[in-house]
Write an enzyme that holds these catalytic residues in place. Structure first.
Site, mmCIF file in Angstrom:
data_model
loop_
_atom_site.group_PDB
_atom_site.id
_atom_site.type_symbol
_atom_site.label_atom_id
_atom_site.label_comp_id
_atom_site.label_asym_id
_atom_site.label_seq_id
_atom_site.Cartn_x
_atom_site.Cartn_y
_atom_site.Cartn_z
ATOM 1 C CD GLN A 4 23.388 45.359 19.622
ATOM 2 O OE1 GLN A 4 22.586 45.273 20.551
ATOM 3 N NE2 GLN A 4 23.124 44.883 18.426
ATOM 4 N N GLY B 81 25.545 40.867 15.167
ATOM 5 C CA GLY B 81 26.148 39.940 14.205
ATOM 6 C C GLY B 81 27.104 39.019 14.924
ATOM 7 C CG HIS B 82 26.328 36.418 17.643
ATOM 8 N ND1 HIS B 82 26.937 37.371 18.403
ATOM 9 C CD2 HIS B 82 25.129 36.189 18.213
ATOM 10 C CE1 HIS B 82 26.121 37.703 19.396
ATOM 11 N NE2 HIS B 82 25.019 37.009 19.290
ATOM 12 C CG ASP C 217 31.241 44.087 16.179
ATOM 13 O OD1 ASP C 217 30.258 43.366 15.928
ATOM 14 O OD2 ASP C 217 31.289 45.295 15.902
ATOM 15 C CG ASP D 72 44.329 34.593 17.099
ATOM 16 O OD1 ASP D 72 43.500 34.866 17.987
ATOM 17 O OD2 ASP D 72 44.037 34.528 15.884
ATOM 18 C CE LYS E 245 27.707 39.991 21.726
ATOM 19 N NZ LYS E 245 28.421 41.248 21.529
#
Ligand code: IMP
Length: 427
Positions: free
Chosen positions: A223, A40-41, A13, A332, A16
Site C-alpha cells: 500500500q 492490487g497490482h 494504487d 499521460d 507499482k
C-alpha cells in the site's frame, strides 16, 4: 549489488506493478513485506493483463524468485486460487517462497472485518473486507496463527482455541452472529498444509544471504505511505507499515543493507475508502481523471476518489521513507487539460502550512493552495526520453520534482510495459 525498496508515495494504487515489472528482468528476488490480499497490482505483459493481490509481481518474471515475507498476512485460500489462476495461464509459480513466520488470515478474520465495519456505521474505515485488520490485531495481541502452525496439528488446535475463545464471545454477544467451531477452522487450515509445504522457507536467512552474494533484491510495498498505520492518515489507514522501515521488520533484513528507496508517485492523486483528502475533486475534473485514468480498485472494484497532485504529500513521503528516487506514473492521463493545478501548500485555519500537519484535526481542515501550470495536448505515449515530451509536460515534471524533494528517475507515459521513460537507472 543493490537492495531496493519500491513503495507507494501517496494512498496506494500509484502503479507499482508497472515499476516492479520494469525492473523484473534484472531483479533476482521480489519480496512483499506487508499487507495481504488487500493490495492490487495490475501488470501488463504484452497483450496479457494480470491482476495480482497477494503474490509479489516478480511471479511474472521467469528469472525472479518471488518471496512473501514475515510481515505479510496470508489468506491461504486466496493464495492457492491466485496460484492456480496463474498456472492455468501458463505461468510457472514453483519458485515462490513464503516465510513460516507470516501470519494467516482465517475465515474468522474476514468475518470480523466485515461485521466491525458494519458496526462502525458512518465511522467505518472503508476497509477492503479481506480480514487484514483483524489478522494484524491478532498478531499484535499474540493470538495469531502463523504459516508454520499448520504443520503441527496440536499447536494449531491450541492456538485456534485461544483465538476463538474470545472472538466467539464477541461474535455472538456483540454482533449477534453464530460462533465459529474450532474444529472447522483447524480442519480447513490443516487442509492447506500439503499444498503449501513446498513453498515455506526461512526467508530471512535466504534474503540476507542473497544480498551478501550480490543478488538484486526488490522489496515491494503493498500500500501507500499515507495508508501506513504509523505515518498515514490514522485511523483511515491499513494495519501495517508500507513505509520503508516496514521492509526491514517485514523481512528481517537490516536497514544498512538497503541502498535505494523508490517512491511511486502518480501525476495526480487518488484514494480508496474513507478519510481526509485535501485535493479531492468532486466535480467534472474528478470524473475525468477517474475515467481517463481507469481509477477503479483492482481488489475491490470500487471507484477511486480523484484529485490534483499534492506536493505536500510527496514531500512528506520523501521524508518518512528516506526516498532516493521517484517513479512518476500516469503522466499521460493529464494530457488534454489546458491548465493543471498543483497543490503546493495548505491553508489551515487561515495560516499557510508547507508540511503535512501531524494533527488529525489540522489535516481535516487543510485546504489546498494551488499553483497552476500550463498543460499540453500532444500524445505523449510514444515519448522515449524526457526531451521528447512536450515542453509543458517537461515543465510539469520538473516542477513536481523540485517540490517533492527527490529526483524523478522514471516516468510512466502509458499502461504498456515499454511506455516508460527511464531517466536514471535504479540499479
Ligand atoms: P484494509 O487494508 O482492508 O484494512 O483497509 C484499510 C484502508 O486501506 C481502506 O481505506 C482501504 O481502501 C485502503 N487500502 C487497502 N489496500 C489498499 C490498496 O492496495 N490501495 C488503496 N487503498 C487500499
Amino acid at each position: 549489488m543493490p537492495a531496493l525498496v519500491l513503495l507507494g508515495a501517496q494512498w496506494g494504487d500509484e502503479g507499482k506493478g508497472k515499476a516492479t515489472d520494469l525492473l523484473g528482468g534484472s531483479v533476482d528476488y521480489v519480496v512483499r513485506y506487508q499487507g495481504g490480499n488487500n493490495a492490487g497490482h495490475t501488470v501488463v505483459v504484452g497483450d496479457q493483463k494480470y491482476a495480482l493481490h497477494l503474490l509479489p509481481s516478480g511471479i511474472l518474471s521467469p528469472g525472479c524468485t518471488p518471496v512473501i515475507g514475515n510481515g505479510v498476512v496470508v489468506d491461504p485460500a486466496v493464495l492457492l486460487s491466485e496460484l492456480s489462476g496463474l498456472n492455468a495461464r501458463g505461468i510457472d509459480t514453483s519458485k515462490l517462497l513464503i516465510s513460516g513466520n507470516a501470519h494467516l488470515i482465517t475465515p474468522y478474520h474476514t468475518t470480523l472485518d466485515k461485521v466491525t465495519e458494519r458496526f462502525l456505521g458512518k465511522r467505518k474505515i472503508g476497509t477492503t473486507g479481506r480480514g487484514i485488520g483483524p489478522a494484524y490485531a491478532d498478531k499484535i495481541n499474540r493470538v495469531g496463527i502463523r504459516v508454520q502452525d499448520i504443520f503441527d496439528e496440536s499447536i494449531l488446535r491450541q492456538k485456534v482455541e485461544a483465538a476463538l475463545d474470545f472472538k466467539n464471545q464477541v461474535l455472538a454477544k456483540l454482533y449477534n452472529r453464530r460462533a465459529i467451531a474450532v474444529e472447522q477452522v483447524v480442519e480447513e487450515l490443516l487442509g492447506y498444509a500439503d499444498q503449501l509445504s513446498g513453498f515455506v522457507a526461512d526467508t530471512t536467512l535466504l534474503l540476507n544471504n542473497a544480498i551478501d552474494d550480490g543478488k538484486v533484491v526488490l522489496f515491494e510495498g503493498g500500500q501507500g505511505t499515507l495508508l501506513d498505520v504509523d505515518h498515514g492518515t490514522y485511523p483511515f489507514v491499513t494495519s501495517s507499515n508500507p513505509t520503508a522501515g516496514g521492509a526491514c521488520t517485514g523481512t528481517g533484513v537490516g536497514p544498512t543493507k538497503i541502498n535505494r528507496v523508490i517512491g511511486i508517485l502518480k501525476a495526480y492523486t487518488t484514494r480508496v475508502g474513507a478519510g481526509p483528502f485535501p485535493t479531492e475533486l468532486l466535480d467534472e475534473d474528478g470524473d475525468k481523471l477517474r475515467t481517463i485514468g481507469g481509477e477503479r480498485g483492482v481488489t475491490t472494484g470500487r471507484d477511486r476518489r480523484c484529485g490534483w497532485f499534492d506536493a505536500v504529500i510527496a514531500r512528506y513521503a520523501t521524508r518518512v521513507n528516506g526516498l532516493t528516487d521517484f517513479f512518476l506514473t500516469k503522466l499521460d492521463v493529464l494530457t488534454g487539460w489546458e491548465r493543471i493545478p498543483v497543490c503546493v501548500a495548505y491553508e489551515i485555519d487561515g495560516k499557510r502550512v508547507d508540511e503535512l500537519p501531524y494533527s488529525q484535526t489540522d489535516f481535516h481542515h487543510a485546504k489546498p493552495i494551488y499553483e497552476t501550470l500550463p498543460g499540453w495536448s500532444e500524445d505523449i505515449t510514444q515519448a522515449k526520453s524526457f526531451d521528447q515530451l512536450p515542453k509543458n509536460a517537461q515543465k510539469y515534471v520538473s516542477a513536481l520534482e523540485e517540490m517533492s524533494g527527490a529526483p524523478i528517475s522514471a516516468i510512466g507515459v502509458g499502461p504498456g510495459r515499454d511506455e516508460t521513460i527511464q531517466i536514471n537507472s535504479f540499479l
